[in-house]
Enzyme design. Structure first.
Site, short mmCIF file in Angstrom:
data_model
loop_
_atom_site.label_atom_id
_atom_site.label_comp_id
_atom_site.label_asym_id
_atom_site.label_seq_id
_atom_site.Cartn_x
_atom_site.Cartn_y
_atom_site.Cartn_z
N GLU A 48 0.82 -1.20 0.00
CA GLU A 48 0.00 0.00 0.00
C GLU A 48 0.86 1.26 0.00
OE1 GLU A 48 -3.07 0.28 -0.53
OE2 GLU A 48 -3.65 -1.83 -0.37
N TYR A 75 -6.45 6.24 4.97
CA TYR A 75 -6.53 5.24 3.91
C TYR A 75 -5.68 4.02 4.24
CZ TYR A 75 -5.39 2.63 -0.20
OH TYR A 75 -5.17 1.59 -1.05
N ASP A 111 -9.27 6.15 -1.84
CA ASP A 111 -8.15 6.69 -2.60
C ASP A 111 -8.71 7.29 -3.89
OD1 ASP A 111 -8.83 4.50 -4.16
OD2 ASP A 111 -6.79 3.68 -4.25
#
Length: 400
Positions: free
Chosen positions: A54, A137, A155
Site C-alpha cells: 500500500e 486510507y 483513494d
C-alpha cells in the site's frame, strides 16, 4: 509514543438503503472474484507485506511496484528486520521509487510496531493510524485486508467510483465532498469480506471505472450508477487543476580526491530529505558558476576553486522541473562536517552504491563518472561564467 491522530466527524450523506447496499456489494464482490488481477500482495494476509504494498503504490504504478516489493521483502522479510536495519539500507532499497518520506516513515513505523506492539501489527484502523505514515486510507486498507475489519478506504480510484455511483459533487480536496465519500465508504465496508470489497472498489476504479474512457458497458453496477443514468459519467469527478511544476536549479559540488568524491546527507525535511547527494545549493538559472561555487564554499565551510562545468542533468518531478548543474571543484582542507548537512562522507563509487540516494542524484553521479573525474583527478576544461552546459541528460520521474 506518537500522539493519536484524529479525524473530523463527517456529516452523513443520504443514507444507503439496505437494498442499495446489497445491490452494490454483491455484484462488485462477484466481479472482483472473476476479474481481479493476480498481484503478489493479494496472495497473502501478512499485514507487513500488505502495508508495504500500500505504501509503495502511493503515487507509483503497479507495474513499477511489483519488482520493488519483491526485492524489498527479500531484503527485509519481516517488520523486525526492517526495524533493525540502518536507515541508509532502507533508503538504498527504496532507490528509484521516489517520495522518500515514505521510506523514512516505513522505517519509523516498523520500529514503533516492534517497540509498542511487540513486533505484531495492531488489528484495528484506530490503532494503526497512530503509527508514522499511516493515514486514514493506509490504516483502513491494512485493517480490512489483513484483519477483516470493516474499515473504509478512499483513494483516487475509490473516490471516482463513489462519485459516479452516488453522483457526489465537488472538486477533489473539497472538505464536504471528502466527508461524503468517507461516510459512503464507511457504510459500504460493512458486511462480509470487507477487505475484498475495498479491493473490489479500487480494482473497479483502476480497470473499469477509469478517469478517461470508462468501460460502462462492462460495469457490474451500471444500473445503480446515478451518473450513468443521467449521462454524467464524464463530468464526475471534475478534474483537479494542477499547478505547473516549479523550476528548481541546484549547483552540485563535484570534488574528487584520491579515488573518492564528497557526499553530503541532507536534513530530514524538504526535497530529498535525509538522502545522500553530491553537496548541493539552490541557485537561479542565470547564476554564474563562480557565484555558485562561492555558495557551495559557504555551505561546506571550505574554500573551493572552480575547475570546470561538467554537465547538466534534468529530472521532471511531479511538482518540480529540476536541473542539476555539475561543477567540478577543488580545495582544501577537505571538510568532514558542515552545519548545512547531517553528515559528510568521502566515498568511492562502490561505497556510494550503499547510500540512500535519490534517482536524480544517482543520474548526476552517473554523469560525473561518465566524465572520468576519478581517472587521475585531471581537471575538466574551465567553462566561461554564465554559459549553459552543452551536454544535458534528461529523465522523467515522479518523485526524484
Amino acid at each position: 509514543m506518537s500522539p493519536r491522530k484524529r479525524t473530523a466527524t463527517a456529516a452523513l450523506p443520504p443514507p444507503v438503503s439496505p437494498e442499495r447496499h446489497a445491490a452494490l456489494r454483491g455484484p462488485l464482490l462477484s466481479w472482483y472474484d472473476r476479474n481481479k488481477r493476480d498481484l503478489p500482495w493479494r496472495r497473502t494476509r501478512d499485514p507487513y507485506a500488505i502495508w508495504l504494498s500500500e505504501v509503495m503504490l502511493q503515487q507509483t504504478q503497479v507495474s513499477t511496484v511489483i519488482p520493488y516489493w519483491e526485492r524489498f521483502l527479500a531484503r527485509f522479510p519481516t517488520v523486525k528486520a526492517l526495524a533493525s536495519a540502518p536507515l541508509d539500507d532502507v533508503l538504498s532499497g527504496w532507490k528509484g521509487l521516489g517520495y522518500y518520506t515514505r521510506a523514512r516513515n516505513l522505517h519509523r513505523a516498523a520500529q514503533e510496531v516492534v517497540e509498542r506492539f511487540g513486533g505484531k501489527f495492531p488489528p484495528t484502523a484506530e490503532e494503526l493510524i497512530t503509527l508514522p505514515g499511516f493515514g486514514r486510507y493506509t490504516a483502513g486498507a491494512v485493517a480490512s485486508i489483513a484483519f477483516g475489519e470493516p474499515a473504509p478506504i478512499v483513494d483516487g480510484n475509490v473516490a471516482r467510483v463513489l462519485s459516479r455511483l452516488f453522483e457526489v459533487e465537488g472538486l477533489p480536496g473539497d472538505r464536504d465532498r471528502e466527508a461524503t465519500l468517507w461516510a459512503l465508504a464507511t457504510e459500504l465496508a460493512k458486511g462480509e469480506r470487507p477487505g475484498d470489497f475495498n479491493q473490489a472498489l479500487m480494482e473497479h476504479g483502476a480497470t473499469t471505472c477509469r478517469p478517461e474512457s470508462p468501460l460502462c458497458l462492462l460495469c457490474p453496477v451500471r444500473d445503480g450508477c446515478f451518473a450513468y443514468r443521467k449521462g454524467r459519467v464524464h463530468e464526475l469527478p471534475p478534474a483537479k487543476v494542477r499547478a505547473a511544476p516549479r523550476k528548481l536549479f541546484l549547483a552540485l559540488a563535484v570534488w574528487p580526491h584520491a579515488g573518492t568524491l564528497l557526499f553530503a546527507r541532507r536534513a530530514d525535511k524538504g526535497l530529498f530529505g535525509g538522502l545522500w547527494e553530491l553537496p548541493a545549493v539552490e541557485v537561479d538559472e542565470e547564476t554564474p558558476e563562480a557565484e555558485a561555487v562561492q555558495r557551495l564554499s559557504s555551505t561546506l565551510g571550505a574554500t573551493l576553486a572552480l575547475e570546470g562545468t561538467l554537465d547538466s542533468v534534468r529530472r521532471q518531478l511531479t511538482h518540480r522541473d529540476l536541473t542539476l548543474r555539475l561543477l567540478r571543484v577543488s580545495g582544501g582542507p577537505r571538510p568532514t562536517k558542515s552545519a548545512a548537512f547531517q553528515e559528510l562522507r568521502w566515498c568511492t563509487p562502490q561505497e556510494a552504491e550503499a547510500l540512500g540516494m535519490s534517482t536524480a542524484m544517482q543520474r548526476a553521479l552517473d554523469a560525473v563518472l561518465g566524465h572520468g573525474v576519478l581517472g587521475g583527478d585531471a581537471p575538466a576544461a574551465p567553462a566561461p561564467a554564465k554559459k549553459k552546459a552543452a551536454g544535458r541528460t534528461t529523465r522523467k520521474a515522479t518523485g526524484g
